[in-house]
Design an enzyme around this catalytic site. Sequence first.
Site, PDB file in Angstrom:
ATOM      1  N   SER A 136       0.839  -1.197   0.000  1.00  0.00           N
ATOM      2  CA  SER A 136       0.000   0.000   0.000  1.00  0.00           C
ATOM      3  C   SER A 136       0.873   1.246   0.000  1.00  0.00           C
ATOM      4  CB  SER A 136      -0.904   0.002   1.235  1.00  0.00           C
ATOM      5  OG  SER A 136      -1.452   1.298   1.389  1.00  0.00           O
ATOM      6  N   HIS A 139      -1.372  -1.103  -4.230  1.00  0.00           N
ATOM      7  CA  HIS A 139      -2.637  -0.711  -3.610  1.00  0.00           C
ATOM      8  C   HIS A 139      -2.614   0.791  -3.330  1.00  0.00           C
ATOM      9  CE1 HIS A 139      -6.256  -1.646  -1.222  1.00  0.00           C
ATOM     10  NE2 HIS A 139      -5.805  -0.786  -0.319  1.00  0.00           N
ATOM     11  N   ASP A 158      -4.695   3.909  -1.691  1.00  0.00           N
ATOM     12  CA  ASP A 158      -5.777   4.248  -0.762  1.00  0.00           C
ATOM     13  C   ASP A 158      -6.243   5.671  -0.984  1.00  0.00           C
ATOM     14  OD1 ASP A 158      -6.141   1.918   0.949  1.00  0.00           O
ATOM     15  OD2 ASP A 158      -4.032   2.227   1.449  1.00  0.00           O
ATOM     16  N   MET A 200      -8.696   8.544   0.156  1.00  0.00           N
ATOM     17  CA  MET A 200      -9.510   8.939   1.326  1.00  0.00           C
ATOM     18  C   MET A 200     -10.019  10.353   1.141  1.00  0.00           C
ATOM     19  SD  MET A 200      -6.986   7.567   4.267  1.00  0.00           S
ATOM     20  CE  MET A 200      -6.390   5.876   4.288  1.00  0.00           C
ATOM     21  N   HIS A 226      -8.428   1.686  -3.930  1.00  0.00           N
ATOM     22  CA  HIS A 226      -9.375   1.471  -2.828  1.00  0.00           C
ATOM     23  C   HIS A 226     -10.030   2.806  -2.483  1.00  0.00           C
ATOM     24  CE1 HIS A 226      -9.769   0.154   1.686  1.00  0.00           C
ATOM     25  NE2 HIS A 226     -10.940   0.353   1.117  1.00  0.00           N
ATOM     26  N   MET A 274     -12.088   4.930  -0.384  1.00  0.00           N
ATOM     27  CA  MET A 274     -12.735   5.146   0.917  1.00  0.00           C
ATOM     28  C   MET A 274     -13.368   6.531   0.836  1.00  0.00           C
ATOM     29  SD  MET A 274      -9.687   3.543   3.183  1.00  0.00           S
ATOM     30  CE  MET A 274      -8.539   3.713   1.825  1.00  0.00           C
ATOM     31  N   MET A 287     -11.716  -5.558   5.294  1.00  0.00           N
ATOM     32  CA  MET A 287     -10.895  -4.634   6.089  1.00  0.00           C
ATOM     33  C   MET A 287     -10.593  -5.280   7.441  1.00  0.00           C
ATOM     34  SD  MET A 287     -10.113  -2.056   4.282  1.00  0.00           S
ATOM     35  CE  MET A 287      -9.190  -1.241   5.592  1.00  0.00           C
ATOM     36  N   ASP A 320      -6.762  -6.234   4.214  1.00  0.00           N
ATOM     37  CA  ASP A 320      -6.139  -4.910   4.238  1.00  0.00           C
ATOM     38  C   ASP A 320      -6.165  -4.352   5.654  1.00  0.00           C
ATOM     39  OD1 ASP A 320      -5.245  -2.351   3.651  1.00  0.00           O
ATOM     40  OD2 ASP A 320      -7.012  -1.763   2.488  1.00  0.00           O
TER      41      ASP A 320
HETATM   42  C1  DX5 Z   1      -6.283   1.640   5.770  1.00  0.00           C
HETATM   43  C2  DX5 Z   1      -5.883   1.401   4.333  1.00  0.00           C
HETATM   44  C3  DX5 Z   1      -4.794   0.413   4.190  1.00  0.00           C
HETATM   45  C4  DX5 Z   1      -3.500   0.843   4.824  1.00  0.00           C
HETATM   46  C5  DX5 Z   1      -2.842  -0.389   5.365  1.00  0.00           C
HETATM   47  O1  DX5 Z   1      -7.215   2.659   5.795  1.00  0.00           O
HETATM   48  O2  DX5 Z   1      -7.000   0.937   3.589  1.00  0.00           O
HETATM   49  O3  DX5 Z   1      -4.586   0.007   2.848  1.00  0.00           O
HETATM   50  O4  DX5 Z   1      -2.632   1.482   3.944  1.00  0.00           O
HETATM   51  O5  DX5 Z   1      -1.721  -0.014   6.074  1.00  0.00           O
HETATM   52  P1  DX5 Z   1      -0.982  -0.969   7.106  1.00  0.00           P
HETATM   53  O6  DX5 Z   1      -0.485  -2.163   6.318  1.00  0.00           O
HETATM   54  O7  DX5 Z   1       0.104  -0.114   7.627  1.00  0.00           O
HETATM   55  O8  DX5 Z   1      -1.973  -1.386   8.149  1.00  0.00           O
HETATM   56 ZN    ZN Z   2      -6.651   0.024   1.478  1.00  0.00          ZN
END
Ligand code: DX5
Ligand code: ZN
Length: 227
Positions: free
Chosen positions: A6, A31, A33, A35, A64, A66, A135, A173
């Site tokens: 990620s 990956h 993320d 947000m 991903h 969010m 998750m 994840d």
């Molecule tokens: C959390 C994200 C993850 C995050 C995971 O909100 O969706 O993808 O980057 O990070 P680690 O592996 O550090 O828990």
């Molecule tokens: Zn993620």
Amino acid sequence: MLIAPSLLAADFSRLTQEVIRVTKAGADWLHLDIMDGHFVPNISFGPQLVRSIRPLTKIPFDVHLMCSRPEILLEPFAKVGANRVIVHVELEDKVSDLLWKIRALGMKVGLSLNPPTAICHVEPFLHQIDQLLVMTVNPGFGGQPFIHEMVPKIQQAQAWRRERNLGFHIEVDGGINDETAAECARAGADVFVAGTSLFSKRQMGPAIKRMRALTIKAGQATVKPIG
Ligand code: DX5
Ligand code: ZN
């Protein structure tokens, strides 16, 4: 077994080198993320950043979302070269349309559920998706501890996948390291998103190889039903 580092855990001041490092380390997917400061209490980055890193690597981009309004982001992410897009089942009435739209834009279709959401909520969509993202932390931040209570969700998804002869990936994840990845693989997971545990390694290549080998071994240990 696929390993998806990620980018959230990368050093953002050296993003180009970090993308090249992940590629050389042999990652299967990258990956990303996204947000929005509303669906989750944090903001990360958007399509413009993805556009600028796309030429650096051929690795599939696993996006991903969010976000409370992913419908406004599907086309922009398709245009900048996303290969797979994941939306959240918590968006309720919107979910089915979002999944169709992702497919229509030529990308692989993912659906995710947060820790408080029961696994039964994803059941109606299983035939529509390429990957189910379970998750294993509350989304919003990297570096949180793995929530072990999520493992039965992976087992249920695996049971449905087998019974119904479906081909979706089961992706996990949050808080994924060698130990938790193996625990998830035993339950049926086959894609492992890892931020902190991989980016903190000086040598990411051997770390990815080790995680892949451990998950393959753990996956073979999964109890297979007779017949
Ligand atoms: C959390 C994200 C993850 C995050 C995971 O909100 O969706 O993808 O980057 O990070 P680690 O592996 O550090 O828990
Ligand atoms: Zn993620």
